[in-house]
Motif scaffolding. Sequence first.
Motif, PDB file in Angstrom:
ATOM      1  N   ASP A   1     -20.852 -21.720  -2.397  1.00  0.00           N
ATOM      2  CA  ASP A   1     -21.009 -21.575  -3.746  1.00  0.00           C
ATOM      3  C   ASP A   1     -19.963 -20.582  -4.365  1.00  0.00           C
ATOM      4  OD1 ASP A   1     -23.344 -22.930  -3.571  1.00  0.00           O
ATOM      5  OD2 ASP A   1     -24.558 -20.940  -3.043  1.00  0.00           O
ATOM      6  N   GLY A   2     -19.216 -19.776  -3.655  1.00  0.00           N
ATOM      7  CA  GLY A   2     -18.108 -18.731  -4.086  1.00  0.00           C
ATOM      8  C   GLY A   2     -16.790 -19.037  -4.124  1.00  0.00           C
ATOM      9  N   GLY A   3     -16.669 -20.447  -3.574  1.00  0.00           N
ATOM     10  CA  GLY A   3     -15.238 -21.029  -3.359  1.00  0.00           C
ATOM     11  C   GLY A   3     -14.988 -21.609  -2.125  1.00  0.00           C
ATOM     12  N   TRP A   4     -13.752 -21.705  -1.677  1.00  0.00           N
ATOM     13  CA  TRP A   4     -13.431 -22.540  -0.269  1.00  0.00           C
ATOM     14  C   TRP A   4     -13.477 -21.389   0.650  1.00  0.00           C
ATOM     15  CZ3 TRP A   4     -13.238 -27.741   0.106  1.00  0.00           C
ATOM     16  CH2 TRP A   4     -13.283 -28.376  -0.961  1.00  0.00           C
ATOM     17  N   ARG A   5     -13.983 -21.612   2.037  1.00  0.00           N
ATOM     18  CA  ARG A   5     -13.991 -21.001   3.112  1.00  0.00           C
ATOM     19  C   ARG A   5     -13.314 -21.630   4.346  1.00  0.00           C
ATOM     20  NH1 ARG A   5     -19.549 -18.103   3.618  1.00  0.00           N
ATOM     21  NH2 ARG A   5     -18.116 -16.609   4.644  1.00  0.00           N
ATOM     22  N   VAL A   6     -12.739 -20.979   5.193  1.00  0.00           N
ATOM     23  CA  VAL A   6     -12.057 -21.414   6.246  1.00  0.00           C
ATOM     24  C   VAL A   6     -12.645 -20.812   7.552  1.00  0.00           C
ATOM     25  CG1 VAL A   6      -9.777 -21.586   7.662  1.00  0.00           C
ATOM     26  CG2 VAL A   6      -9.872 -21.670   5.056  1.00  0.00           C
ATOM     27  N   GLY A   7     -12.732 -21.751   8.410  1.00  0.00           N
ATOM     28  CA  GLY A   7     -13.465 -21.218   9.839  1.00  0.00           C
ATOM     29  C   GLY A   7     -13.159 -22.344  10.989  1.00  0.00           C
ATOM     30  N   THR A   8     -14.001 -22.169  12.060  1.00  0.00           N
ATOM     31  CA  THR A   8     -13.608 -23.213  13.181  1.00  0.00           C
ATOM     32  C   THR A   8     -14.948 -23.448  13.873  1.00  0.00           C
ATOM     33  OG1 THR A   8     -12.482 -23.376  15.472  1.00  0.00           O
ATOM     34  CG2 THR A   8     -13.189 -21.040  14.558  1.00  0.00           C
ATOM     35  N   VAL A   9     -15.005 -24.695  14.339  1.00  0.00           N
ATOM     36  CA  VAL A   9     -16.328 -24.852  14.886  1.00  0.00           C
ATOM     37  C   VAL A   9     -16.405 -24.143  16.333  1.00  0.00           C
ATOM     38  CG1 VAL A   9     -15.264 -26.899  16.288  1.00  0.00           C
ATOM     39  CG2 VAL A   9     -17.798 -26.978  15.524  1.00  0.00           C
ATOM     40  N   LEU A  10     -15.419 -23.638  16.887  1.00  0.00           N
ATOM     41  CA  LEU A  10     -15.349 -22.687  18.100  1.00  0.00           C
ATOM     42  C   LEU A  10     -16.018 -21.576  18.055  1.00  0.00           C
ATOM     43  CD1 LEU A  10     -11.704 -23.847  19.343  1.00  0.00           C
ATOM     44  CD2 LEU A  10     -13.883 -24.743  19.940  1.00  0.00           C
ATOM     45  N   GLU A  11     -15.954 -21.147  16.766  1.00  0.00           N
ATOM     46  CA  GLU A  11     -16.718 -19.713  16.288  1.00  0.00           C
ATOM     47  C   GLU A  11     -17.459 -20.358  15.045  1.00  0.00           C
ATOM     48  OE1 GLU A  11     -16.639 -16.860  17.818  1.00  0.00           O
ATOM     49  OE2 GLU A  11     -15.284 -17.012  19.225  1.00  0.00           O
ATOM     50  N   PRO A  12     -18.935 -20.934  15.164  1.00  0.00           N
ATOM     51  CA  PRO A  12     -19.644 -21.305  14.214  1.00  0.00           C
ATOM     52  C   PRO A  12     -20.046 -20.357  13.238  1.00  0.00           C
ATOM     53  CG  PRO A  12     -20.589 -21.867  16.238  1.00  0.00           C
ATOM     54  CD  PRO A  12     -19.382 -21.181  16.510  1.00  0.00           C
TER      55      PRO A  12
ATOM     56  N   VAL B   1      -4.924 -23.829  -1.996  1.00  0.00           N
ATOM     57  CA  VAL B   1      -3.737 -24.855  -1.949  1.00  0.00           C
ATOM     58  C   VAL B   1      -2.403 -24.123  -1.758  1.00  0.00           C
ATOM     59  CG1 VAL B   1      -2.671 -26.392  -3.407  1.00  0.00           C
ATOM     60  CG2 VAL B   1      -5.045 -26.778  -3.335  1.00  0.00           C
ATOM     61  N   ALA B   2      -2.391 -22.944  -2.424  1.00  0.00           N
ATOM     62  CA  ALA B   2      -1.070 -22.106  -2.265  1.00  0.00           C
ATOM     63  C   ALA B   2      -0.904 -21.520  -0.809  1.00  0.00           C
ATOM     64  CB  ALA B   2      -1.249 -20.887  -3.232  1.00  0.00           C
ATOM     65  N   GLU B   3      -1.889 -21.512  -0.197  1.00  0.00           N
ATOM     66  CA  GLU B   3      -1.727 -21.170   1.360  1.00  0.00           C
ATOM     67  C   GLU B   3      -1.308 -22.244   2.104  1.00  0.00           C
ATOM     68  OE1 GLU B   3      -1.406 -19.376   4.956  1.00  0.00           O
ATOM     69  OE2 GLU B   3      -0.823 -18.534   3.003  1.00  0.00           O
TER      70      GLU B   3
ATOM     71  N   LEU C   1     -18.126 -17.667  12.063  1.00  0.00           N
ATOM     72  CA  LEU C   1     -16.959 -17.138  11.812  1.00  0.00           C
ATOM     73  C   LEU C   1     -16.359 -17.745  10.508  1.00  0.00           C
ATOM     74  CD1 LEU C   1     -14.240 -15.304  13.246  1.00  0.00           C
ATOM     75  CD2 LEU C   1     -13.525 -17.411  12.019  1.00  0.00           C
ATOM     76  N   TRP C   2     -16.393 -17.249   9.319  1.00  0.00           N
ATOM     77  CA  TRP C   2     -15.854 -17.819   7.975  1.00  0.00           C
ATOM     78  C   TRP C   2     -15.117 -16.843   7.189  1.00  0.00           C
ATOM     79  CZ3 TRP C   2     -15.846 -22.811   7.388  1.00  0.00           C
ATOM     80  CH2 TRP C   2     -17.015 -23.347   8.025  1.00  0.00           C
ATOM     81  N   THR C   3     -14.053 -17.215   6.610  1.00  0.00           N
ATOM     82  CA  THR C   3     -13.151 -16.318   5.775  1.00  0.00           C
ATOM     83  C   THR C   3     -14.164 -16.281   4.564  1.00  0.00           C
ATOM     84  OG1 THR C   3     -12.306 -18.142   4.630  1.00  0.00           O
ATOM     85  CG2 THR C   3     -10.863 -17.316   6.556  1.00  0.00           C
ATOM     86  N   ALA C   4     -13.734 -15.157   3.628  1.00  0.00           N
ATOM     87  CA  ALA C   4     -14.374 -14.898   2.441  1.00  0.00           C
ATOM     88  C   ALA C   4     -13.951 -16.177   1.735  1.00  0.00           C
ATOM     89  CB  ALA C   4     -13.880 -13.625   1.597  1.00  0.00           C
ATOM     90  N   PRO C   5     -14.832 -16.528   0.561  1.00  0.00           N
ATOM     91  CA  PRO C   5     -14.629 -17.501  -0.258  1.00  0.00           C
ATOM     92  C   PRO C   5     -13.293 -17.351  -1.101  1.00  0.00           C
ATOM     93  CG  PRO C   5     -17.090 -16.779  -0.434  1.00  0.00           C
ATOM     94  CD  PRO C   5     -16.075 -15.946   0.382  1.00  0.00           C
ATOM     95  N   MET C   6     -12.522 -18.259  -1.495  1.00  0.00           N
ATOM     96  CA  MET C   6     -11.174 -18.325  -2.185  1.00  0.00           C
ATOM     97  C   MET C   6     -11.379 -19.406  -3.064  1.00  0.00           C
ATOM     98  SD  MET C   6      -8.555 -19.320   0.554  1.00  0.00           S
ATOM     99  CE  MET C   6      -9.291 -18.963   1.934  1.00  0.00           C
ATOM    100  N   SER C   7     -10.428 -19.248  -4.244  1.00  0.00           N
ATOM    101  CA  SER C   7     -10.522 -20.290  -5.216  1.00  0.00           C
ATOM    102  C   SER C   7      -9.753 -21.430  -4.520  1.00  0.00           C
ATOM    103  CB  SER C   7      -9.617 -19.847  -6.483  1.00  0.00           C
ATOM    104  OG  SER C   7      -8.224 -19.654  -6.238  1.00  0.00           O
TER     105      SER C   7
END
Length: 144
Positions: free
Chosen positions: A93-104, A117-119, A106-112
Amino acid sequence: MRLVFRNIGAQDLPRRGYTPGNAPVEALLLDIEADLSIEEDGRTLWSAELFQVAELAYELARWLQVPEEDRGNFELDSMDWTQRGVIRIVRSDGGWRVGTVLEPDLWTAPMSWDDLVAEIHRFDGAVREATASLGIDPDFIPSA
């Protein structure tokens, strides 16, 4: 969020009978490894040693090339990991989040989308540059 890698190398190429100049793409994707971490606000959220960073850069660049209307979430389906989603990028809902199935949980904060894309572009460029420093032509990795 940043995808950070350190200690890049391709130590397994000689064991497989390859040199940087004659290795097929499949071997390069598996054997160019580094210590990878997902970092946010100066802290490490997740890390793995000897992660296939060339494969991750390759798959992220391919994901960005998918037309927006057809692009879903990203799950790295690595040739070397038994679990799909060792790196995941999902729309929330707040943007894109990055995580891993190995730590279900665990997610980053949402980003645009633009920040994500810049990262990915920064990571792709860094992997391509580090690959070249190993004496390997990085053109097998698509430019993100």
